[in-house]
Design an enzyme around this catalytic site. Structure first.
Site, PDB file in Angstrom:
ATOM      1  N   HIS A  24      11.874 -58.333 -13.693  1.00 44.68           N
ATOM      2  CA  HIS A  24      11.056 -57.391 -14.451  1.00 44.68           C
ATOM      3  C   HIS A  24      11.295 -57.558 -15.951  1.00 44.68           C
ATOM      4  O   HIS A  24      10.343 -57.707 -16.735  1.00 44.68           O
ATOM      5  CB  HIS A  24      11.388 -55.961 -14.014  1.00 44.68           C
ATOM      6  CG  HIS A  24      10.591 -54.907 -14.702  1.00 44.68           C
ATOM      7  ND1 HIS A  24       9.497 -54.313 -14.138  1.00 44.68           N
ATOM      8  CD2 HIS A  24      10.725 -54.314 -15.925  1.00 44.68           C
ATOM      9  CE1 HIS A  24       8.981 -53.429 -14.960  1.00 44.68           C
ATOM     10  NE2 HIS A  24       9.720 -53.407 -16.059  1.00 44.68           N
ATOM     11  N   GLU A  25      12.558 -57.543 -16.347  1.00 44.43           N
ATOM     12  CA  GLU A  25      12.881 -57.653 -17.777  1.00 44.43           C
ATOM     13  C   GLU A  25      12.631 -59.064 -18.304  1.00 44.43           C
ATOM     14  O   GLU A  25      12.206 -59.234 -19.457  1.00 44.43           O
ATOM     15  CB  GLU A  25      14.326 -57.224 -18.024  1.00 44.43           C
ATOM     16  CG  GLU A  25      14.602 -55.759 -17.729  1.00 44.43           C
ATOM     17  CD  GLU A  25      13.693 -54.823 -18.502  1.00 44.43           C
ATOM     18  OE1 GLU A  25      13.357 -55.130 -19.665  1.00 44.43           O
ATOM     19  OE2 GLU A  25      13.308 -53.785 -17.943  1.00 44.43           O
ATOM     20  N   HIS A  28       9.027 -59.314 -19.227  1.00 47.03           N
ATOM     21  CA  HIS A  28       8.772 -58.690 -20.526  1.00 47.03           C
ATOM     22  C   HIS A  28       9.116 -59.657 -21.659  1.00 47.03           C
ATOM     23  O   HIS A  28       8.330 -59.863 -22.589  1.00 47.03           O
ATOM     24  CB  HIS A  28       9.614 -57.425 -20.691  1.00 47.03           C
ATOM     25  CG  HIS A  28       9.086 -56.231 -19.980  1.00 47.03           C
ATOM     26  ND1 HIS A  28       7.775 -55.833 -20.052  1.00 47.03           N
ATOM     27  CD2 HIS A  28       9.726 -55.319 -19.188  1.00 47.03           C
ATOM     28  CE1 HIS A  28       7.613 -54.732 -19.317  1.00 47.03           C
ATOM     29  NE2 HIS A  28       8.778 -54.409 -18.798  1.00 47.03           N
TER      30      HIS A  28
END
Length: 204
Positions: A24-25, A28
């Site tokens: 997820h990170e 980003h």
């Protein structure tokens, strides 16, 4: 709490949890790099190493109730050439990564589930279920438009300038608001429609 009372399920959940948070990170940071922001890469956050993204409270929440968060990747919007568009892209990248993981896991089970079960048994099925469940929960939770969650950044991108001061005020107290909503269960009023929508996107 059921997860904590089942050591085997907990053990099989940990790899899924670490992947969901890290990817997820990473998404980003990767999206930010693609639109011109090198901050995440410069700070060593463009990585799948879960220890770089670990947030204690968010991880515990993810284990206990199925939704939580990681340590946010640093983003500097001054690097964005198209600020509103790029903010949306970067904000939704993490959710897209979790959703992609869930879709690939479902497709894997659909085409190779029988072979996987023969090799891994019940443990393998639990792991695949947790990969889908954790990633879907993280994606849906982050779409809630309350700071510091990703959905709030998408909301920020769409807000007219004259209303941004309201958003920035809410941002100061967003974590408190979020924790109150979690403890009271009110968060489910927002979370349930989002998770139901995302589940309908999976290729069963």
């Amino acid at each position: 709490m059921r997860l904590l009372s089942d050591p085997v399920r907990l053990l099989l959940t940990i790899p899924a949890l670490l992947w969901a948070l890290s990817f997820h990170e990473f998404c980003h940071g990767f999206a930010a790099k693609m639109v011109g922001d090198p901050t995440a890469e410069r700070d060593g956050r463009l990585t799948l190493n879960p220890f770089e993204h670990f947030d204690l409270v968010g991880t515990i929440m993810l284990l206990l109730v199925g939704f939580g968060w990681a340590k946010p990747v640093p983003i500097n919007t001054r690097y964005f050439k198209h600020p509103r568009r790029d903010l949306i892209i970067v904000s939704l990248a993490g959710v897209a990564g979790n959703l992609l993981t869930a879709i690939i896991t479902v497709l894997f089970f659909r085409f190779f589930g029988a072979q996987w079960y023969r090799i891994t048994g019940r443990a393998g099925l639990i792991f695949l279920f947790q990969m889908v469940n954790i990633n879907m929960g993280l994606a849906a939770f982050n779409l809630i438009p309350i700071p510091p969650l990703d959905g709030s950044r998408v909301l920020e991108a769409f807000l007219p300038d004259k209303y941004l001061h309201v958003y920035y005020w809410l941002e100061r107290y967003g974590m408190i608001v979020l924790l109150v909503l979690l403890m009271t269960g009110i968060i489910n009023i927002i979370f349930d429609p989002i998770i139901n929508l995302l589940w309908n996107l999976l290729p069963y």
